[in-house]
Design an enzyme around this catalytic site. Structure first.
Site, short mmCIF file in Angstrom:
data_model
loop_
_atom_site.label_atom_id
_atom_site.label_comp_id
_atom_site.label_asym_id
_atom_site.label_seq_id
_atom_site.Cartn_x
_atom_site.Cartn_y
_atom_site.Cartn_z
N HIS A 132 0.83 -1.20 0.00
CA HIS A 132 0.00 0.00 0.00
C HIS A 132 0.86 1.25 0.00
CE1 HIS A 132 0.76 -1.23 4.17
NE2 HIS A 132 0.64 0.03 4.51
N ARG A 188 -4.27 15.95 4.31
CA ARG A 188 -4.68 14.59 4.69
C ARG A 188 -3.93 14.19 5.96
NH1 ARG A 188 -3.24 9.25 3.43
NH2 ARG A 188 -5.02 7.93 3.86
C1 OGA Z 1 1.64 3.55 7.40
C2 OGA Z 1 0.72 3.72 6.25
C3 OGA Z 1 -0.99 4.97 5.11
C4 OGA Z 1 -1.70 6.27 5.17
O1 OGA Z 1 1.75 4.49 8.23
O2 OGA Z 1 2.27 2.47 7.48
O3 OGA Z 1 0.69 2.87 5.42
O4 OGA Z 1 -2.72 6.38 4.50
N1 OGA Z 1 -0.04 4.83 6.18
O5 OGA Z 1 -1.21 7.18 5.85
NI NI Z 2 1.70 1.06 6.05
#
Ligand code: OGA
Ligand code: NI
Length: 348
Positions: A264, A274
């Protein structure tokens, strides 16, 4: 760390070269259309739905999760207040060179040639020392919110572990440590200021988490994307008061590869700030994680050797995107490559 790592993103009118990523790269291509599931934890089928989501996606959203909504709002407010402090004030609580806790750039930054359009604050253990430096006279409210948030997240994480393991036919008797207190966890607060050139910027580069599972609260601003082979990148849209849950590398190991440690990343946008909070949940520090014997047999030999969380974090710091392969026992099946083999990972 150079000063450049600490540009005040909130005041930039142009994207500096140091933060300009290769926007021609295919990873910026069109998004796929295979939404991640939204699961009501009060649904009688919740266990089955959770298991299916862990196998196919490695990420899902939950509603009716039991975490008080006013606590989610207080946590968001506390984070906003922190990141709104002047940069010099935030630097008072900067993460030490080899430390984990404190303010700074994304911890995976050192693995990339370009910087990310984000700032973070990591809390491992008590937030007191760092909070005192941010707000010398009024840190107790922040500390109270963090403590309460950790407590509620721990409860939810244990409930999710029951569902995730239960759906594999594993009981808490098979994994005694999972129902014990003393699990380790960290909180990661992320801030993604509005960005003058979002198409060339990267909020948080693609990674998998080094956790058992991660619970993410995002404000009402889109940006989180998850990756699936064959589908590509998909946005995980913010849903008011829902939480995002993702499988981490250690649950992938525990499930002997049945559950996907999802890749991700976070993108940024031109107008909105955000904000997200990730609860990084792992096993007690002295516990060795290995594929559950209930899930292995002659036809399904264990794919990974036993590792403790801290040992795995060490592997991640050293092998970075090859950490899972570095603890792998069996050679990958022909043509099969771990998603993490050619991508980056967050030392989470
Ligand atoms: C994380 C992460 C995603 C986000 O902190 O490991 O994947 O949307 N964050 O901030
Ligand atoms: Ni993450």
């Amino acid at each position: 760390m150079t000063n450049q790592n600490y540009l005040d993103l909130n005041s930039m009118e142009e994207l500096p070269e140091s933060h300009a990523w290769d926007h021609e790269s295919p990873s910026y291509g069109p998004l796929g259309s295979d939404p991640v599931a939204v699961i009501n934890l009060n649904d009688p089928n919740a266990m089955k739905l959770v298991g299916h989501a862990c196998k196919t996606w490695g990420v899902f959203q939950v509603t009716n999760h039991g975490v008080p909504t006013n606590l989610l709002e207080e946590m968001e407010g506390a984070g906003r207040e922190l990141f709104a402090l002047p940069i010099q004030q935030k630097l008072q609580a900067a993460r030490a060179p080899n430390g984990v806790s404190g303010y700074g750039v994304a911890r995976i930054s050192s693995f990339f040639p370009k910087l990310m359009w984000s700032e973070g604050f990591t809390i491992l253990g008590s937030p007191y020392e760092h909070a005192r430096k941010l707000w010398p006279n009024r840190h107790s409210k922040f500390c109270d919110v963090i403590e309460e948030y950790n407590k509620e997240m721990n409860k939810l994480a244990q409930r999710l572990m029951l569902l995730m393991l239960g759906s594999l036919g594993v009981t808490m008797d098979d994994v005694k440590w999972a129902s014990l207190q003393g699990s380790s966890a960290a909180l990661q607060l992320n801030s993604y200021p509005a960005c003058p050139d979002p198409d060339r910027a990267m909020g948080l580069a693609a990674h998998t988490d080094s956790t058992l599972l991660t619970i993410l609260h995002q404000n009402n601003t889109s940006g989180l994307q998850a990756h699936k082979e064959g589908t590509g990148w998909v946005t995980v849209p913010p849903i008011h008061h829902a939480l995002v849950v993702n499988v981490g590398d250690l649950l992938h190991i525990l499930s002997n590869g049945l559950y996907t440690s999802v890749l991700h990343r976070a993108m940024v946008n031109r107008t909105q700030h955000r904000f997200s909070v990730a609860f990084l949940y792992g096993p007690p520090s002295n516990i060795q994680i290995s594929p559950l014997s209930k899930l292995t047999d002659k036809g399904h030999p264990p794919l990974y050797r036993p590792v403790t969380w801290s040992e795995y974090l060490g592997a991640k710091a050293k092998h970075f995107n090859k950490a899972l392969s570095s603890v792998r026992l069996c050679a990958p099946i022909n043509g099969f490559v771990d998603a993490t083999d050619h991508n980056s990972v967050q030392v989470g």
